[in-house]
Design a protein around this motif. Structure first.
Motif, short mmCIF file in Angstrom:
data_model
loop_
_atom_site.label_atom_id
_atom_site.label_comp_id
_atom_site.label_asym_id
_atom_site.label_seq_id
_atom_site.Cartn_x
_atom_site.Cartn_y
_atom_site.Cartn_z
N GLU A 17 0.82 -1.21 0.00
CA GLU A 17 0.00 0.00 0.00
C GLU A 17 0.85 1.27 0.00
N LEU A 18 2.03 1.20 0.61
CA LEU A 18 2.92 2.36 0.57
C LEU A 18 3.26 2.74 -0.86
N HIS A 19 3.50 1.75 -1.70
CA HIS A 19 3.88 2.01 -3.09
C HIS A 19 2.66 2.25 -3.99
N LEU A 57 -1.06 1.46 8.68
CA LEU A 57 -1.74 2.09 7.55
C LEU A 57 -2.79 3.09 8.03
N ARG A 58 -3.50 2.77 9.10
CA ARG A 58 -4.49 3.71 9.63
C ARG A 58 -3.82 4.98 10.11
N ASP A 59 -2.67 4.83 10.74
CA ASP A 59 -1.94 6.00 11.25
C ASP A 59 -1.49 6.90 10.10
N ILE A 60 -0.94 6.31 9.06
CA ILE A 60 -0.49 7.10 7.91
C ILE A 60 -1.67 7.76 7.22
N ARG A 61 -2.73 7.00 7.03
CA ARG A 61 -3.92 7.54 6.35
C ARG A 61 -4.50 8.73 7.12
N GLU A 62 -4.57 8.59 8.45
CA GLU A 62 -5.13 9.68 9.27
C GLU A 62 -4.28 10.94 9.15
N THR A 112 -3.22 28.49 6.70
CA THR A 112 -3.57 27.15 6.22
C THR A 112 -2.37 26.48 5.55
N MET A 113 -1.53 27.26 4.88
CA MET A 113 -0.31 26.71 4.27
C MET A 113 0.65 26.22 5.35
N ASP A 114 0.78 26.99 6.42
CA ASP A 114 1.65 26.56 7.52
C ASP A 114 1.10 25.29 8.16
N GLN A 115 -0.22 25.23 8.33
CA GLN A 115 -0.83 24.03 8.89
C GLN A 115 -0.59 22.82 7.99
N THR A 116 -0.69 23.03 6.68
CA THR A 116 -0.45 21.94 5.74
C THR A 116 0.96 21.38 5.91
N GLN A 117 1.93 22.26 5.97
CA GLN A 117 3.32 21.81 6.07
C GLN A 117 3.59 21.12 7.41
N THR A 118 3.00 21.62 8.48
CA THR A 118 3.17 20.99 9.78
C THR A 118 2.59 19.57 9.77
N ARG A 119 1.42 19.43 9.19
CA ARG A 119 0.78 18.11 9.15
C ARG A 119 1.49 17.18 8.17
N GLU A 120 2.01 17.73 7.09
CA GLU A 120 2.79 16.92 6.17
C GLU A 120 4.06 16.40 6.84
N ASN A 121 4.65 17.23 7.67
CA ASN A 121 5.86 16.81 8.38
C ASN A 121 5.55 15.65 9.30
N ASP A 122 4.41 15.71 9.97
CA ASP A 122 3.99 14.62 10.84
C ASP A 122 3.77 13.34 10.06
N ALA A 123 3.12 13.48 8.89
CA ALA A 123 2.89 12.31 8.04
C ALA A 123 4.19 11.75 7.50
N ALA A 124 5.13 12.64 7.17
CA ALA A 124 6.41 12.21 6.60
C ALA A 124 7.17 11.31 7.58
N LYS A 125 7.10 11.62 8.87
CA LYS A 125 7.78 10.80 9.88
C LYS A 125 7.24 9.38 9.87
N ALA A 134 9.36 6.04 8.57
CA ALA A 134 9.58 4.93 9.50
C ALA A 134 9.10 3.62 8.91
N ASN A 135 7.96 3.65 8.23
CA ASN A 135 7.43 2.42 7.65
C ASN A 135 8.15 2.03 6.37
N ALA A 136 8.67 3.02 5.64
CA ALA A 136 9.47 2.70 4.46
C ALA A 136 10.74 1.97 4.86
N VAL A 137 11.36 2.44 5.94
CA VAL A 137 12.55 1.76 6.46
C VAL A 137 12.20 0.37 6.96
N PHE A 138 11.03 0.26 7.61
CA PHE A 138 10.57 -1.04 8.10
C PHE A 138 10.41 -2.02 6.94
N CYS A 139 9.83 -1.54 5.84
CA CYS A 139 9.63 -2.42 4.68
C CYS A 139 10.96 -2.79 4.03
#
Length: 275
Positions: free
Chosen positions: A38-40, A140-145, A242-255, A259-264
């Motif tokens: 699903e990551l890919h 997957l639920r965590d990433i999706r959220e 809203t742009m700042d919020q987007t980047q902050t939330r993207e940063n959270d998703a990126a982590k 982490a899961n890409a390394v796991f895979c």
């Protein structure tokens, strides 16, 4: 902000290129975990489209600044005698405002199309249905959220841009043809005396042709707002937020994605002897 944007971009690059080392020349039975698949298949394309939206939305603040500057300080001499582009309030038309508004309008469709595609991808049954591996489902639920939270902030940016464009276009429609009618029909002196023409210095195009609410709160009286406030500045501040919020939330998703890409990438395939 640069670090936030870089983190999300790196996550997309890792998913696109893959982190698994080149296997030796043997025959393998590769067992792909649902998480890695699903990551890919869905997470990576969703991130790619969100990055496209970031680039498009980033053009918005400058267009708002151009529109605001043109509205406050300038008018185009070439449009002074143009009845089509005449200001709805009776003032001189401003081609710079029209160009800035057109630029905003051109941002709306690509952002909206990407948001629809991302939402559809994140809501796909393959991503939401249990895979049979509880650990993968939780990841997957965590990433999706986290991606949905970032998408919501992008959608708020779209609402600001599209709402402003719709408001200004409504004003143009409500005042379309007034200059032509006034040039053809002689003014009614008796009616003019009873209903004076609007003062271009006090007419506000931000009301989209509607009369202002007599109970409107003066923004200058609101604590925290500076003198010289106007609706365009307020929208610009909101879009920046809203742009700042987007980047902050993207940063959270990126982590979570990293982490899961390394796991895979740490999964070891099971080899089988060559026939």
């Amino acid at each position: 902000m640069r670090m936030v944007r870089t983190a999300f971009t790196v996550a997309a690059a890792v998913l696109a290129l893959g982190a698994t080392p080149t296997p030796p020349p043997q025959i393998y039975h590769i067992v792909t975990r649902p998480l890695c698949s699903e990551l890919h298949e869905r997470i990576a394309p969703a991130i790619g489209m969100m990055l496209q939206n970031d680039t498009t939305i980033k053009k918005g603040p400058e267009l708002f600044k151009q529109y605001n500057t043109a509205a406050l300080y300038g008018s185009d001499v070439a449009a002074q005698n143009d009845p089509v582009n005449r200001d709805p309030g009776g003032g001189t038309a401003n081609m710079s405002q029209n160009m800035a508004l057109l630029g905003m309008e051109n941002l709306i469709r690509p952002i909206a199309n990407n948001i629809i595609a991302i939402q559809t991808m994140l809501d796909s049954p393959e991503l939401r249905t249990a895979t049979g591996r509880q650990d993968d489902d939780k990841r997957l639920r965590d990433i999706r959220e986290k991606l949905l939270k970032a998408l919501a902030a992008q959608n708020a940016s779209l609402d600001i841009i599209s709402g402003f464009v719709d408001t200004q276009q409504m004003a143009d429609l409500q005042h379309a043809g007034e200059a032509y009618i006034s040039s053809i029909n002689p003014p009614d002196k008796s009616r003019a005396a009873a209903t004076p023409a609007p003062n271009p210095l006090t007419s506000n195009p931000n009301y989209a042709g509607l009369p202002p609410n007599p109970y409107v709160i003066d923004p200058a009286a609101i604590p925290g707002l500076t003198l010289g406030y106007n609706p365009i500045t307020r929208l610009l501040d909101a879009l920046t937020w809203t742009m700042d919020q987007t980047q902050t939330r993207e940063n959270d998703a990126a982590k979570a994605v990293m982490a899961n890409a390394v796991f895979c990438s740490g999964s070891v395939p099971v080899s089988s002897p060559a026939p």
